[in-house]
Design a protein around this motif. Structure first.
Motif, PDB file in Angstrom:
ATOM      1  N   LYS A 173      -8.675  -7.092   9.513  1.00  0.00           N
ATOM      2  CA  LYS A 173      -8.016  -5.835   9.885  1.00  0.00           C
ATOM      3  C   LYS A 173      -7.715  -5.800  11.380  1.00  0.00           C
ATOM      4  O   LYS A 173      -6.649  -5.334  11.789  1.00  0.00           O
ATOM      5  CB  LYS A 173      -8.883  -4.647   9.451  1.00  0.00           C
ATOM      6  CG  LYS A 173      -8.932  -4.498   7.931  1.00  0.00           C
ATOM      7  CD  LYS A 173      -9.832  -3.371   7.476  1.00  0.00           C
ATOM      8  CE  LYS A 173      -9.812  -3.258   5.944  1.00  0.00           C
ATOM      9  NZ  LYS A 173     -10.701  -2.204   5.435  1.00  0.00           N
TER      10      LYS A 173
ATOM     11  N   ASP B 245     -10.719  -3.766  -2.711  1.00  0.00           N
ATOM     12  CA  ASP B 245     -10.146  -3.599  -1.381  1.00  0.00           C
ATOM     13  C   ASP B 245     -11.214  -3.588  -0.286  1.00  0.00           C
ATOM     14  O   ASP B 245     -10.934  -3.276   0.863  1.00  0.00           O
ATOM     15  CB  ASP B 245      -9.306  -2.324  -1.302  1.00  0.00           C
ATOM     16  CG  ASP B 245      -8.340  -2.344  -0.126  1.00  0.00           C
ATOM     17  OD1 ASP B 245      -7.792  -3.422   0.151  1.00  0.00           O
ATOM     18  OD2 ASP B 245      -8.155  -1.297   0.508  1.00  0.00           O
TER      19      ASP B 245
ATOM     20  N   THR C 287      -4.722   1.015   8.999  1.00  0.00           N
ATOM     21  CA  THR C 287      -5.725   1.645   8.131  1.00  0.00           C
ATOM     22  C   THR C 287      -5.761   3.168   8.271  1.00  0.00           C
ATOM     23  O   THR C 287      -6.253   3.849   7.369  1.00  0.00           O
ATOM     24  CB  THR C 287      -7.117   1.088   8.437  1.00  0.00           C
ATOM     25  OG1 THR C 287      -7.377   1.198   9.852  1.00  0.00           O
ATOM     26  CG2 THR C 287      -7.208  -0.385   8.050  1.00  0.00           C
TER      27      THR C 287
ATOM     28  N   GLY D 268       0.830  -1.191   0.000  1.00  0.00           N
ATOM     29  CA  GLY D 268       0.000   0.000   0.000  1.00  0.00           C
ATOM     30  C   GLY D 268       0.868   1.245   0.000  1.00  0.00           C
ATOM     31  O   GLY D 268       2.100   1.171  -0.175  1.00  0.00           O
TER      32      GLY D 268
ATOM     33  N   THR E 143      -4.050  -4.864   6.535  1.00  0.00           N
ATOM     34  CA  THR E 143      -4.527  -3.519   6.242  1.00  0.00           C
ATOM     35  C   THR E 143      -5.169  -3.407   4.869  1.00  0.00           C
ATOM     36  O   THR E 143      -6.236  -2.822   4.717  1.00  0.00           O
ATOM     37  CB  THR E 143      -3.366  -2.505   6.349  1.00  0.00           C
ATOM     38  OG1 THR E 143      -2.755  -2.647   7.630  1.00  0.00           O
ATOM     39  CG2 THR E 143      -3.861  -1.084   6.176  1.00  0.00           C
ATOM     40  N   THR E 144      -4.528  -3.943   3.823  1.00  0.00           N
ATOM     41  CA  THR E 144      -5.036  -3.845   2.456  1.00  0.00           C
ATOM     42  C   THR E 144      -5.128  -5.228   1.840  1.00  0.00           C
ATOM     43  O   THR E 144      -4.526  -6.185   2.319  1.00  0.00           O
ATOM     44  CB  THR E 144      -4.105  -2.989   1.576  1.00  0.00           C
ATOM     45  OG1 THR E 144      -2.860  -3.703   1.409  1.00  0.00           O
ATOM     46  CG2 THR E 144      -3.847  -1.620   2.193  1.00  0.00           C
TER      47      THR E 144
ATOM     48  N   ALA F 275      -3.019   2.910   2.683  1.00  0.00           N
ATOM     49  CA  ALA F 275      -4.163   2.624   1.822  1.00  0.00           C
ATOM     50  C   ALA F 275      -3.682   2.081   0.477  1.00  0.00           C
ATOM     51  O   ALA F 275      -2.479   2.083   0.174  1.00  0.00           O
ATOM     52  CB  ALA F 275      -5.006   3.885   1.605  1.00  0.00           C
ATOM     53  N   MET F 276      -4.643   1.638  -0.312  1.00  0.00           N
ATOM     54  CA  MET F 276      -4.352   1.130  -1.652  1.00  0.00           C
ATOM     55  C   MET F 276      -3.839   2.249  -2.551  1.00  0.00           C
ATOM     56  O   MET F 276      -4.044   3.435  -2.283  1.00  0.00           O
ATOM     57  CB  MET F 276      -5.615   0.539  -2.277  1.00  0.00           C
ATOM     58  CG  MET F 276      -6.070  -0.767  -1.670  1.00  0.00           C
ATOM     59  SD  MET F 276      -5.145  -2.179  -2.297  1.00  0.00           S
ATOM     60  CE  MET F 276      -5.864  -2.362  -3.927  1.00  0.00           C
TER      61      MET F 276
END
Length: 508
Positions: free
Chosen positions: A357, A349, A80, A66, A362-363, A84-85
């Motif tokens: 999570k 996602d 998170t 990410g 996270t991703t 992120a993506m």
């Protein structure tokens, strides 16, 4: 306490380390350039090992998981709220890492059932398969007749009567992709070697007509394949009675099956992971990958699946493809899912789940990199659509959503005669007619859920076992369970409710 006990860095290029246990704010990680932890880091979560600028790629396993959504300081919790993506290019390098399999020097056998037509089974069930939700109750009522104490005592070689029911089969395009896929899935269960016989039960007016299933899947009525339609039989009770009579006639035939030594090359294993955590890609999944390499070396087959859960890690598979054509099939499936998610106004996602999570993932990129570890290092020999019959030996990939029961349903329809399921949060799973082996990623969950877990790979994080040792243990357990040894999910009776076909297309 040794600093090595606080966190684990998986690759020299990684920006994060994984907490081996909860780490309190203020702890000094001396082995990581004296990084001081700035936040409380939960077990299996990530801590930054260096300053990371906003917009920069963040790596775990030496791969991108990410991008930082803000500046991250060394010692911060990475999750998170700050990761992120993001888009990035993958180098597919088709076939670059497709190392030839070295066959095992000695043949290995398990105790299985050989069907008259040559198919090989790990269990000896009789199935009652519904064409539509409207025939599900009849199927379950008939199966219940044989669940009574002593009902099968005269047939010791029969493992049980399994109802295969679902919520679909009507109000869909009669000739569309959805109904073709449903019929292919049902056909795979009808032909599954772990069923000595089946009764197919339909209502009569559904879209998924009995006659169309038989024609599409090339199956014909016989003493061990009996189709029944409720509206033709005269209603619920009369159909239940007819199903019971059909099974009564099958039982003596099924009971003739006897286990015999058969090559491990007949084993076809469904690879699954669910309720994953931050340890899944460190312990249970790579250990299962070792078991897969051993299985393939003995000529067996392993089916990797759940396309959204290889997203961002697909380049690791294309590099192991035996040809560019096979690698392109992987990419084509990824592109289909990207378009599908966009069409449905969704996001790939959306997975990981809230439980994933909470467990440190996270991703989907991070989850996928850990999930692909289940496949070991063996070459990828082919790619199949959902529930298509697998006709190759070795590691293959089957397209499916990232929903465990749905993926496993397709794998079993494709021919898997055993399931190995890794879990970090504690998935309670079974998938009759295929026995399921559950592998825990961490010791704490294993101790808490011993009744459900067959193997504890948490020993890898605890430092009492290696990935190789646990992989060999999983392989031995595969052979034991395939030979008739009971898994934990079987002991609990889990597996009658996990038939979940992937239903695509509009419901009308």
């Amino acid at each position: 306490m040794s600093n090595a006990l606080f966190a684990l860095k998986l690759h020299a290029d990684d920006d994060v380390a994984i907490a081996r246990r909860p780490i309190a704010s203020g702890v000094l990680l001396e082995e990581f350039d004296a990084v001081r932890v700035r936040d409380d880091i939960p077990e299996a979560h990530k801590v930054a090992l260096r300053d990371i600028a906003a917009g920069s790629a963040v790596r775990r396993y030496g791969q991108i998981i990410g991008f930082a959504t803000r500046d991250i300081e060394a010692g911060e919790h990475v999750h998170t709220h700050n990761l992120a993506m993001g888009d990035f290019q993958r180098d597919y390098a088709f076939g670059a890492n497709a190392t030839p399999v070295v066959p095992a020097q000695e043949g290995l056998t398990f105790m299985g059932f050989r069907r008259p037509d040559g198919r090989v089974a790990t269990r000896n069930y009789i199935g009652i398969i519904s064409t539509v939700n409207c025939s599900a109750s009849v199927s379950k009522m008939a199966a219940q007749r044989f669940a009574q104490a002593g009902a099968l005592d005269a047939f010791p070689n029969v493992d049980g009567i399994v109802p295969i029911t679902h919520s679909f089969g009507c109000c869909i395009d009669h000739e569309g992709e959805g109904i073709r896929q449903l019929r292919r899935t049902i056909g795979g269960y009808v032909r599954h070697p772990n069923f000595a016989g089946v009764v197919i039960v339909g209502l009569g007016c559904e879209s998924n007509q009995m006659s169309a299933i038989l024609v599409a899947e090339g199956v014909s009525p016989s003493s061990t394949m009996v189709p029944l339609v409720i509206q033709e039989q005269g209603g619920t009770q009369k159909t239940v009675d007819a199903v019971v009579r059909a099974i009564d006639a099958m039982l003596p035939i099924a009971n003739q099956a006897v286990r015999e030594p058969l090559p491990v090359s007949h084993l076809n294993i469904a690879l699954q992971c669910g309720g994953s955590d931050g340890y899944s890609g460190i312990t249970a999944n790579p250990a299962l990958g070792v078991a897969v390499d051993l299985l393939v070396a003995h000529g067996g087959t392993a089916i990797l699946t759940e396309t959204p859960e290889i997203y961002g890690a697909e380049h690791l598979l294309t590099r192991r493809a035996v040809s560019r054509e096979v690698g392109e099939k992987v990419v084509e499936r990824i592109r289909w899912w990207e378009a599908y998610a966009e069409r449905e106004h969704g996001s790939i996602d959306n997975n990981p789940t809230p439980g994933n999570k909470a467990g440190g993932l996270t991703t989907i990129l991070e989850k996928s990199l850990g999930a692909v570890a289940k496949s070991g290092s063996t070459p990828l020999v082919d790619v199949y659509k959902y529930a298509e019959p697998v006709d190759k030996h070795g590691l293959v990939f089957m397209d499916a959503p990232g929903y465990d029961p749905m993926g496993a349903t397709g794998q079993i329809a494709s021919g898997a005669n055993l399931v190995v399921f890794t879990t970090g949060r504690g998935s309670c799973f079974g998938a009759k007619p295929a026995p399921s082996i559950k592998v825990a990623t961490n010791t704490r969950m294993y101790e808490r859920m011993r009744d459900d877990m067959d193997i504890n790979c948490g020993a890898i994080m605890d430092g009492t076992a290696s990935v190789r040792e646990k992989g060999e243990e999983i392989f031995r357990e595969i052979v034991r369970v395939a030979s008739g040894g009971q898994s934990k999910s079987e002991a609990l009776g889990v597996g009658n409710e996990e038939f979940v076909p992937w239903m695509i297309g509009a419901q009308m």
